[in-house]
Design an enzyme around this catalytic site. Sequence first.
Site, PDB file in Angstrom:
ATOM      1  N   GLU A 128      13.354   3.689   1.818  1.00 42.21           N
ATOM      2  CA  GLU A 128      12.371   4.226   2.917  1.00 42.21           C
ATOM      3  C   GLU A 128      13.355   4.046   4.502  1.00 42.21           C
ATOM      4  O   GLU A 128      12.671   4.212   5.423  1.00 42.21           O
ATOM      5  CB  GLU A 128      11.168   3.372   3.113  1.00 42.21           C
ATOM      6  CG  GLU A 128      10.485   3.310   1.692  1.00 42.21           C
ATOM      7  CD  GLU A 128       9.944   4.586   1.321  1.00 42.21           C
ATOM      8  OE1 GLU A 128       9.559   5.676   2.292  1.00 42.21           O
ATOM      9  OE2 GLU A 128       9.663   5.042   0.291  1.00 42.21           O
TER      10      GLU A 128
ATOM     11  N   PHE B 108       0.776  -1.080   0.261  1.00 38.57           N
ATOM     12  CA  PHE B 108      -0.089  -0.049  -0.124  1.00 38.57           C
ATOM     13  C   PHE B 108       0.842   1.258  -0.228  1.00 38.57           C
ATOM     14  O   PHE B 108       1.693   1.355   0.760  1.00 38.57           O
ATOM     15  CB  PHE B 108      -0.949  -0.005   1.212  1.00 38.57           C
ATOM     16  CG  PHE B 108      -1.990   1.227   1.321  1.00 38.57           C
ATOM     17  CD1 PHE B 108      -2.907   1.421   0.372  1.00 38.57           C
ATOM     18  CD2 PHE B 108      -1.705   2.365   2.378  1.00 38.57           C
ATOM     19  CE1 PHE B 108      -3.704   2.560   0.527  1.00 38.57           C
ATOM     20  CE2 PHE B 108      -2.503   3.495   2.162  1.00 38.57           C
ATOM     21  CZ  PHE B 108      -3.512   3.353   1.375  1.00 38.57           C
TER      22      PHE B 108
ATOM     23  N   GLY C  27       2.244   7.723  -0.213  1.00 42.68           N
ATOM     24  CA  GLY C  27       3.256   9.041  -0.406  1.00 42.68           C
ATOM     25  C   GLY C  27       3.858   9.012  -1.910  1.00 42.68           C
ATOM     26  O   GLY C  27       3.093   8.789  -2.710  1.00 42.68           O
ATOM     27  N   SER C  28       5.053   9.222  -1.991  1.00 46.24           N
ATOM     28  CA  SER C  28       5.729   9.098  -3.394  1.00 46.24           C
ATOM     29  C   SER C  28       5.596   7.723  -4.238  1.00 46.24           C
ATOM     30  O   SER C  28       5.715   7.951  -5.412  1.00 46.24           O
ATOM     31  CB  SER C  28       7.078   9.685  -3.216  1.00 46.24           C
ATOM     32  OG  SER C  28       7.914   8.579  -2.517  1.00 46.24           O
TER      33      SER C  28
END
Length: 178
Positions: free
Chosen positions: A88, A9, A12-13
């Site tokens: 991330e 999911f 954001g970017s």
Amino acid sequence: MSEEGKWLFAYGSLIWRPDFRFIKKQIATLSGWKRVFWQGSTDHRGVPGHPGRVVTLVREEACRCVGMAFQIGLEEFEQVISRLDFREKGGYDLKLVEIEYNGRKRSAYVYIATPGNPDYLGPAPPEDIADQILKSAGPSGRNDEYVMRLAQALRAIGADDLHVFEIDRLVRERLQKK
């Protein structure tokens, strides 16, 4: 292509720049979570000592976060996650959640930055968030570009996100005054 795979999911970017192979993508919602500009970015949209602000998720039972779900083939999933773990790395942890799309519920992985990470900035008045964003840039570009691209991507999928749209409006207003 096989219908087997795991789901990721994006809120954001990753919505507009997934940079990995996937079987399919689908607009999806995550209930009980809210998207907020509370995570500092010192490796993408800011630098150490001068972090940008990017989104994370915080628990809020009455909220629904609309984003994009990506189905990734089983044979590629571990490699994709390994690359995303690096992308991330600035405070995000991979968690398993339940998403919804087309009336179906499905397990999916999501990256969430929590208050315990060293780059977490937490809440601030929207005006202060916008001001910090306008002063920030990093290896992935200007922080205001991130905000505007996220708002554009959310509008394109029909998401109604008051927090993101307010920050986008404030950033655009301040850019016009420059």
